[in-house]
Every structure is written in structure tokens, then in C-alpha cells.
Motif scaffolding. Structure first.
Motif, short mmCIF file in Angstrom:
data_model
loop_
_atom_site.label_atom_id
_atom_site.label_comp_id
_atom_site.label_asym_id
_atom_site.label_seq_id
_atom_site.Cartn_x
_atom_site.Cartn_y
_atom_site.Cartn_z
N THR A 83 30.92 8.74 3.75
CA THR A 83 30.64 9.97 3.01
C THR A 83 29.83 9.63 1.77
O THR A 83 29.92 8.53 1.23
N ALA A 84 29.03 10.59 1.32
CA ALA A 84 28.19 10.36 0.14
C ALA A 84 27.88 11.69 -0.53
O ALA A 84 27.58 12.68 0.15
N ALA A 85 27.95 11.69 -1.84
CA ALA A 85 27.49 12.84 -2.63
C ALA A 85 26.03 12.59 -2.98
O ALA A 85 25.68 11.51 -3.44
N VAL A 86 25.17 13.58 -2.73
CA VAL A 86 23.73 13.38 -2.94
C VAL A 86 23.12 14.56 -3.66
O VAL A 86 23.64 15.68 -3.64
N GLY A 87 21.98 14.28 -4.29
CA GLY A 87 21.14 15.34 -4.81
C GLY A 87 20.09 15.68 -3.77
O GLY A 87 19.78 14.87 -2.90
N SER A 88 19.55 16.89 -3.85
CA SER A 88 18.58 17.33 -2.86
C SER A 88 17.19 17.44 -3.46
O SER A 88 17.00 17.94 -4.57
N MET A 205 26.92 15.04 1.46
CA MET A 205 27.24 16.37 0.96
C MET A 205 26.36 16.64 -0.26
O MET A 205 26.42 15.91 -1.25
N VAL A 206 25.53 17.66 -0.17
CA VAL A 206 24.63 17.99 -1.28
C VAL A 206 25.45 18.62 -2.39
O VAL A 206 26.14 19.63 -2.20
N THR A 207 25.37 18.02 -3.57
CA THR A 207 26.13 18.53 -4.71
C THR A 207 25.25 19.23 -5.74
O THR A 207 25.76 19.97 -6.58
N ASN A 208 23.94 18.98 -5.68
CA ASN A 208 23.05 19.56 -6.68
C ASN A 208 21.60 19.38 -6.23
O ASN A 208 21.31 18.56 -5.36
N PHE A 209 20.71 20.14 -6.81
CA PHE A 209 19.29 19.85 -6.66
C PHE A 209 18.93 18.79 -7.68
O PHE A 209 19.47 18.74 -8.80
N LEU A 224 31.14 16.51 -9.43
CA LEU A 224 32.57 16.53 -9.15
C LEU A 224 33.05 17.92 -8.75
O LEU A 224 33.89 18.08 -7.87
N ASP A 225 32.50 18.94 -9.41
CA ASP A 225 32.92 20.31 -9.12
C ASP A 225 32.58 20.72 -7.70
O ASP A 225 33.40 21.33 -6.99
N VAL A 226 31.36 20.40 -7.26
CA VAL A 226 30.95 20.76 -5.89
C VAL A 226 31.74 19.95 -4.86
O VAL A 226 32.15 20.48 -3.82
N MET A 227 31.98 18.69 -5.17
CA MET A 227 32.77 17.86 -4.26
C MET A 227 34.18 18.42 -4.11
O MET A 227 34.74 18.46 -3.01
N ALA A 228 34.77 18.85 -5.22
CA ALA A 228 36.12 19.41 -5.16
C ALA A 228 36.14 20.69 -4.34
O ALA A 228 37.05 20.92 -3.53
N ALA A 229 35.13 21.53 -4.53
CA ALA A 229 35.08 22.80 -3.82
C ALA A 229 34.86 22.62 -2.32
O ALA A 229 35.33 23.41 -1.51
#
Length: 260
Positions: A83-88, A205-209, A224-229
Motif C-alpha cells: 500500500t502507498a499514499a500518493v499525490g496525483s 491511494m491518492v491523498t492529494n493533488f 493523514l486525513d484522507v488515509m483515515a477516511a
């Protein structure tokens, strides 16, 4: 029976409500130590590895990727769901969307990125035409669609050194070069998995632009907020994928030239 499935990511995916028979172990190998968590989900053995440590204390440029992947190989893992948090960089890939990366651009600088460093294992040039396992990505896409999640089945992951965010000028460059996503962890993890003959897929998982695209300045709290949601959707996607994974592999990852 040794776990055949490995999950790399955040702590939510081995919540005691999901896995049973949980036990932790610190594994030592030639590259260092890796802390892993063993558990069972609906009869399938799983091993989980927190990439940044249990308290998210290890920054992306200091993760011991070689110790982690070597540990999973020694356990007997043949498939990794990362899994990975990424910007778009792609306006069609919005925050909350999932992307199954199929290519990467490597902009890391100071990382040990191979097992084949000329010493005991020699020098071997591993093919990376399909860095992210096509079969594993297809199964993930099927699972995501069954859950009615927004998933993009392809995307180019730009891996930067971190831990800082990128400048708008860098983002423009990455976009011109064909990047869709920007993150800090896929390389060398995906490379080492291929060298080890392990199927590897990233659920981004896209967390932000990204900077310059986002209307506001970036913050770690936003991520963190988008990941939690969206964390529950991610965990459900992972577990549904585990359920439908066939026992046998039908890809070439385990037979790649240059495999350990």
C-alpha cells in the motif's frame, strides 16, 4: 504452512478484528532486521510488514528495503500487496481514488536499490519491462470493482527521495515525462521484489493533488486525513483480494532472469 502472501503498509490491515492468531517476530538477515506480523485470514496465512515501523518513525529514505524484502523471501512469501499514499499529477486520479501502478520513474538518490551489488550475489541485470505483476494487478482490479471502488488499472508512479514534498517545478517535469502519481516508497521495493522472484503490486491511494496542482499548500495532515477516511476501503480491498487469490501463479515474476 509458511505464509505465501505478504502485505506491506500501515497497521490497519492487521487489526485483530481482521486477522486471527497474530504473532510478531523480528527477523535478522544479512541486510539488517525486519519486524513482521504473522496472522490468518479465512484460512490463508498472511505476513504483514509495517514499512515505516509500528509508530511510523522511519522516513522513506531510511527504510531498510533490502532487509524487509529479504525477510519476506526467507519466510516463503511469493506475492506482495503493497500500500502507498500518493499525490496525483493526473486530474483524472482524484483524492480518494485507488491506482494500480504499472510503471515507475525512479528519482531516488541515495538508496541501496539491488541485491546484486557485485559481492556474494554477483552482478545481474534484471528485466523490469513489467515491474508490477500484471496478474496481481488484474486480481486487485477485480476485487476493487466488486466493492464499487474507484480504481484506475494503470498509472506511472514517480518515486522521489523524500521526506520533503516536491516543488511545483518538479511536478511539472514529472508530468511532462509521463508521471501520474508521486510517492516516496515504491522504489527500490518493487525492484527488490522482482530480483527475489516475488510478485509485487502497489495499491496507491491518492491523498492529494501534487504541489502546483493542488489549490492549497500541501501538509502531512492532509495526507493523514484522507488515509483515515479511506482506510476501511483499503483494508477491505486487501482482504477481498486475499480471498480470491488463486493458489497457483500464472505470471513470469517467479521466473524472471536475474532472480535470486
Amino acid at each position: 504452512m509458511a505464509p505465501e502472501i505478504g502485505i506491506i503498509g500501515g497497521t490497519g490491515v492487521y487489526n485483530p478484528d481482521i486477522l486471527t492468531g497474530i504473532r510478531e517476530e523480528i527477523m535478522s538477515n544479512r541486510y539488517g532486521q525486519a519486524k513482521v506480523v504473522f496472522g490468518t485470514y479465512k484460512g490463508r496465512e498472511i505476513v504483514f510488514l509495517a514499512r515505516h515501523g509500528a509508530t511510523h518513525s522511519v522516513p522513506p529514505h531510511l527504510v531498510n528495503y533490502r532487509a524487509n524484502i529479504w525477510a519476506l523471501k526467507e519466510i516463503g512469501v511469493r506475492r506482495i500487496l503493497a500500500t502507498a499514499a500518493v499525490g496525483s499529477l493526473n486530474e483524472g486520479m482524484a483524492p480518494g481514488n485507488f491506482v494500480l501502478a504499472d510503471q515507475f520513474l525512479d528519482f531516488t538518490k541515495n538508496r541501496l536499490s539491488t541485491f546484486f551489488d557485485g559481492e556474494e550475489l554477483g552482478v545481474i541485470h534484471t528485466d523490469m519491462t513489467h515491474p508490477y505483476c500484471p496478474s496481481l494487478r488484474k486480481i486487485l482490479a477485480t476485487a476493487a470493482q466488486s466493492l464499487d471502488l474507484t480504481v484506475h488499472e494503470k498509472g506511472t508512479y514517480v518515486c522521489t527521495e523524500g521526506p520533503r514534498f516536491e516543488t511545483p517545478a518538479e511536478i511539472r517535469m514529472y508530468h511532462i515525462l509521463g508521471g501520474d502519481l508521486v510517492g516516496m516508497t515504491s522504489v527500490p521495493e518493487v525492484v527488490l521484489a522482482r530480483e527475489a522472484g516475488i510478485c509485487y503490486a502497489t495499491i496507491a491511494m491518492v491523498t492529494n493533488f501534487a504541489a502546483g496542482i493542488s489549490p492549497t499548500e500541501l501538509s502531512h495532515q492532509e495526507v493523514l486525513d484522507v488515509m483515515a477516511a479511506n482506510g476501511k476501503n483499503l483494508s477491505t480491498l486487501l482482504m477481498n483480494t486475499v480471498e480470491i487469490l488463486p493458489e497457483a501463479r500464472d505470471c513470469k515474476c517467479g521466473y524472471a532472469e536475474g532472480k535470486l
